[in-house]
Design an enzyme around this catalytic site. Structure first.
Site, mmCIF file in Angstrom:
data_model
loop_
_atom_site.group_PDB
_atom_site.id
_atom_site.type_symbol
_atom_site.label_atom_id
_atom_site.label_comp_id
_atom_site.label_asym_id
_atom_site.label_seq_id
_atom_site.Cartn_x
_atom_site.Cartn_y
_atom_site.Cartn_z
ATOM 1 N N HIS B 25 0.849 -1.203 0.000
ATOM 2 C CA HIS B 25 0.000 0.000 0.000
ATOM 3 C C HIS B 25 0.881 1.248 0.000
ATOM 4 C CE1 HIS B 25 -4.170 -1.525 1.519
ATOM 5 N NE2 HIS B 25 -3.587 -2.430 0.763
ATOM 6 N N TYR B 145 -9.225 -7.780 10.004
ATOM 7 C CA TYR B 145 -8.601 -7.940 8.684
ATOM 8 C C TYR B 145 -7.087 -7.737 8.809
ATOM 9 C CZ TYR B 145 -8.894 -7.732 3.504
ATOM 10 O OH TYR B 145 -8.793 -7.975 2.159
ATOM 11 N N LYS B 191 -10.323 -12.459 8.926
ATOM 12 C CA LYS B 191 -9.987 -12.643 7.522
ATOM 13 C C LYS B 191 -8.555 -12.151 7.346
ATOM 14 C CE LYS B 191 -10.006 -10.774 3.070
ATOM 15 N NZ LYS B 191 -11.099 -11.034 2.188
ATOM 16 N N LYS B 193 -5.095 -11.528 5.252
ATOM 17 C CA LYS B 193 -4.575 -11.279 3.911
ATOM 18 C C LYS B 193 -3.237 -11.987 3.705
ATOM 19 C CE LYS B 193 -5.938 -8.773 1.070
ATOM 20 N NZ LYS B 193 -6.914 -9.193 0.048
ATOM 21 N N ASP B 222 -6.837 -15.044 2.397
ATOM 22 C CA ASP B 222 -7.036 -14.535 1.038
ATOM 23 C C ASP B 222 -5.690 -14.173 0.427
ATOM 24 O OD1 ASP B 222 -7.728 -13.274 -1.293
ATOM 25 O OD2 ASP B 222 -8.415 -11.433 -0.315
ATOM 26 N N ASN B 224 -5.132 -13.591 -2.672
ATOM 27 C CA ASN B 224 -5.320 -12.833 -3.922
ATOM 28 C C ASN B 224 -4.678 -13.514 -5.129
ATOM 29 O OD1 ASN B 224 -5.106 -10.012 -1.896
ATOM 30 N ND2 ASN B 224 -6.852 -10.294 -3.248
ATOM 31 N N HIS B 329 -16.725 -7.924 0.475
ATOM 32 C CA HIS B 329 -15.382 -7.446 0.194
ATOM 33 C C HIS B 329 -15.202 -6.003 0.678
ATOM 34 C CE1 HIS B 329 -12.850 -5.148 -2.733
ATOM 35 N NE2 HIS B 329 -12.004 -6.123 -2.471
ATOM 36 N N ASN B 331 -12.312 -2.498 0.385
ATOM 37 C CA ASN B 331 -11.056 -1.809 0.062
ATOM 38 C C ASN B 331 -10.793 -0.779 1.146
ATOM 39 O OD1 ASN B 331 -11.535 -2.304 -3.258
ATOM 40 N ND2 ASN B 331 -9.467 -2.261 -2.466
ATOM 41 N N HIS B 358 -11.484 -2.726 5.870
ATOM 42 C CA HIS B 358 -10.149 -2.184 6.131
ATOM 43 C C HIS B 358 -10.193 -1.071 7.186
ATOM 44 C CE1 HIS B 358 -9.252 -4.082 2.266
ATOM 45 N NE2 HIS B 358 -7.990 -3.696 2.307
#
Lengths: 434, 434
Positions: B25, B145, B191, B193, B222, B224, B329, B331, B358
């Site tokens: 990020h 998250y 969840k 990442k 996840d 991705n 989902h 962002n 997030h």
């Protein structure tokens, strides 16, 4: 906007002697009309199936409705149609629509939803179609809905109604009936109720309609599951040309397996006539198998038993997603239902056919909507400018409907009994008949 | 209630150095915030993806928005997401969400829908969830998250934010991060990442999380799409127990065919861990193939790119119909998006997992919602009592967000460039990496 009163009106209306595979329409059809009143005296209305069961089911929810804010009621009751234990049960049926025990909750919810949306829409002066997602059309197309019919109007004795259309038991008489309807209402599509006479005569009827009306008017036939797979295929092949160009073959045979077999055999013969259904697919739970088997290419929605207007919007999107067309089913109904059907259709982008309506078969004398019958012009019903559904009840007419209901012995629809009374004391609905 | 003004605000907010398979990020994340004002001075708001494309797309519809009644706008623009030529295109993508050209119209419509619903809800003092069908819950569960993360807070220079969580590049550090989040927000699902470190380390991370947090907290991972089918199966087998009990494996590999193969091989080994996706299924057009292949058992919805709240409701019903679970989902986003997500989730009966967010990664200093950060307590966000989304904008904070946006060079998200800057000048996103 708290709900302060619920009024349930069981009414009857004259209904002409229309024939279908279910039998013969009785002289009166039944409806329930509800009024939901808010603390500020605004009244939302809805019309649903008739007789005792719908009234009892609505009555049983009275306590959950009174005192609640109108904006909260639909979420509070949503478990009747979604996310609950029974939400995804299969419900394909051979019952007449409105009498399938498996979608009883969906029918109850739908009536409440319509009344709530009408109430809110009237309070805000916003049409229902704009409340539920926004209109994509200002007027909705309906089809002519010709039936084989005995001579005589609806009702009995002093309540006998005029027989505007006369007897129609031959191809020629059917053509006359359709011409009358098209002339009066401007319909541009035709949905013909079959399953009554020998399939050869019904084929002849469709062929004559095509010949007389020219090539540009879509034609459909709905024999309500009267045919075997073999007969369905035979008719499908015989009418391949007549049903093309925006037509379809509706519920030729019972059940998804039979429908899938008909489809497969027609496609193998190069005939792509879509198969439509409001019998083998009557709930979301029926869709996966229908998709898997490619059994149904057009679903006939009906907010009255699919759980309301928003559920029909979900259904439309699901159908669009899986490449299935969407049309709209109808039962005998009055103007409140017609407007509810018009609003949901106006807010449904994926509506790929003109909607069914029995409305022309009902008599002005039975109409409960203030101002008389809803106008069908150019084959369409326009969204009224007023908020909600756009109409109010004519309380005198409603009272007459209740009087009729009290006068007659029927408490649920029985087309079989009527056939036994007038045509053949031993008549039974047999599937397949041919 | 005519629309008289549309204001589009491109803003930036500090974002901590979180890692994913997309890269790292950047110090600032971008958002667009819109205000839609009515003739009576009520302002509806929405938050959507950042940078130039969303702002330009919204600007291009200005003429269709100004002067129209708020109740009519959503129907008027509905062709952007339904019934139009592009409505059913496949859109599975490897772009970061918000930058898939195939759902650009759906993103634009969603922002407008949210602002219109907020406007209407504020005018009527009715929460958005009750406008779109009615709430089925008063509070919505979200997941913790956790991310692998470099040390340091979001922002740069004078705008550097506090680093509440510190570096997390080992299983132990991840556990610490999760404990902090659970402690502060009361999350009851996690969840995680992945797709960042060697799969063996990520397996170890999940196993340690399960060991440290006990058996009752659902865990998901996840990566991705970072993994090959073989690696996905290997991880799925290794984590069969850890991901059971309400967890899932999200987008282990790219594309429906790969997902279907992973599913098949896991099931063959007796592992029933659901596969979730917001990559191989990102539009209605992706669903038929996903169903046919049994490639995805959980769809992650997101009103921001699925075409809005009502489209998410359609999606939920479609998923329910086909036996597919629904999660949500997220962002990087601020409080306006969080509340929009909460409202649509509250009105969605078939929501089978806690939603992603997030939100804990953003800083109070960047929050544009009046009154500061939206409260997450017991892992849930409550529907506010006020109408619409339930919040207004803090115009000073919005101005700061615009200043930040003007100060920084980014005009679209680029996690790859950030990886090249800080970790490896040759870093590229490779699918599959392992």
């Amino acid at each position: 906007m708290r709900i302060t009163d619920l009024r349930i009106h069981s009414i009857a209306m004259a209904d002409p002697p229309l024939r279908s595979s279910y039998g013969l329409h009785q002289p009166y059809a039944l409806r329930n009309v509800i009024e939901l009143e808010s603390e500020d005296g605004i009244v939302g209305i809805a019309e649903t199936y008739g007789g005792e069961q719908p009234a009892t089911a609505l009555e049983s929810l009275r306590e959950r409705m009174i005192g609640i804010d109108a904006w909260r009621l639909l979420g509070d009751l949503l478990q009747l149609v979604e996310g609950g234990a029974s939400g995804m049960e299969r419900s394909q049926t051979h019952h007449v629509p409105g009498e399938n025990p498996l979608d009883a909750d969906a029918r109850t919810y739908s009536a409440i939803e319509t009344a709530v949306l009408d109430l809110i829409g009237k309070a805000l002066d916003v049409p229902v179609c704009d409340l539920i997602g926004g209109r994509v059309r200002d007027a909705v197309s309906f089809s002519a809905y010709p039936f084989y019919k005995h001579g005589g109007g609806g009702g009995e004795g002093e309540d006998l109604r005029e027989d505007e259309y006369g007897e129609a038991l031959s191809p020629e008489q059917l053509v006359t009936q359709v011409r009358q309807m098209v002339e009066r209402y401007g319909f541009k599509e035709i949905k013909f109720k079959g399953g009554v006479l020998d399939p050869e005569i019904e084929i002849e009827t469709i062929k004559l309609l095509r010949h007389e009306l020219g090539p540009n008017i879509p034609l459909r036939i709905d024999p309500n599951c009267s045919w075997s797979v073999d007969t369905s295929v035979k008719v499908g092949l015989a009418l391949a040309e007549e049903l093309s160009g925006g037509g379809y073959l509706e519920d030729p045979t019972a059940g998804l397996d039979g429908m899938a077999e008909v489809r497969k055999r027609l496609v193998a013969e190069g005939v792509d006539t879509p198969l439509a259904s409001n019998v083998s697919v009557t709930s979301f739970g029926d869709l996966p198998e229908a998709v898997k088997l490619d059994a149904v290419q057009v679903v006939l929605c009906d907010h009255h038993y699919w759980g309301g207007m928003r559920q029909v919007r979900h259904l439309a999107k699901t159908c669009e997603t899986f490449g299935i067309g969407l049309s709209m089913h109808s039962n005998s109904h009055l103007g409140v239902s017609l407007l509810a059907m018009t609003h949901v259709a106006a807010a449904t982008p994926h509506l790929t056919y003109a909607c069914d309506t029995h409305y022309p078969w009902q008599s002005e004398q039975d109409e409960i909507v203030a101002g008389g019958c809803v106008t069908i012009a150019d084959g369409t019903v326009a969204i009224p400018a007023a908020g909600g559904l756009g109409v109010k009840l004519n309380q005198d007419r409603l009272a007459l409907g209740k009087e009729l209901y009290d006068k007659i012995p029927y408490r649920k629809r029985d087309d079989e009994a009527e056939m036994q009374k007038h045509v053949d004391p031993n008549w039974k609905r047999i599937l397949p008949r041919w």
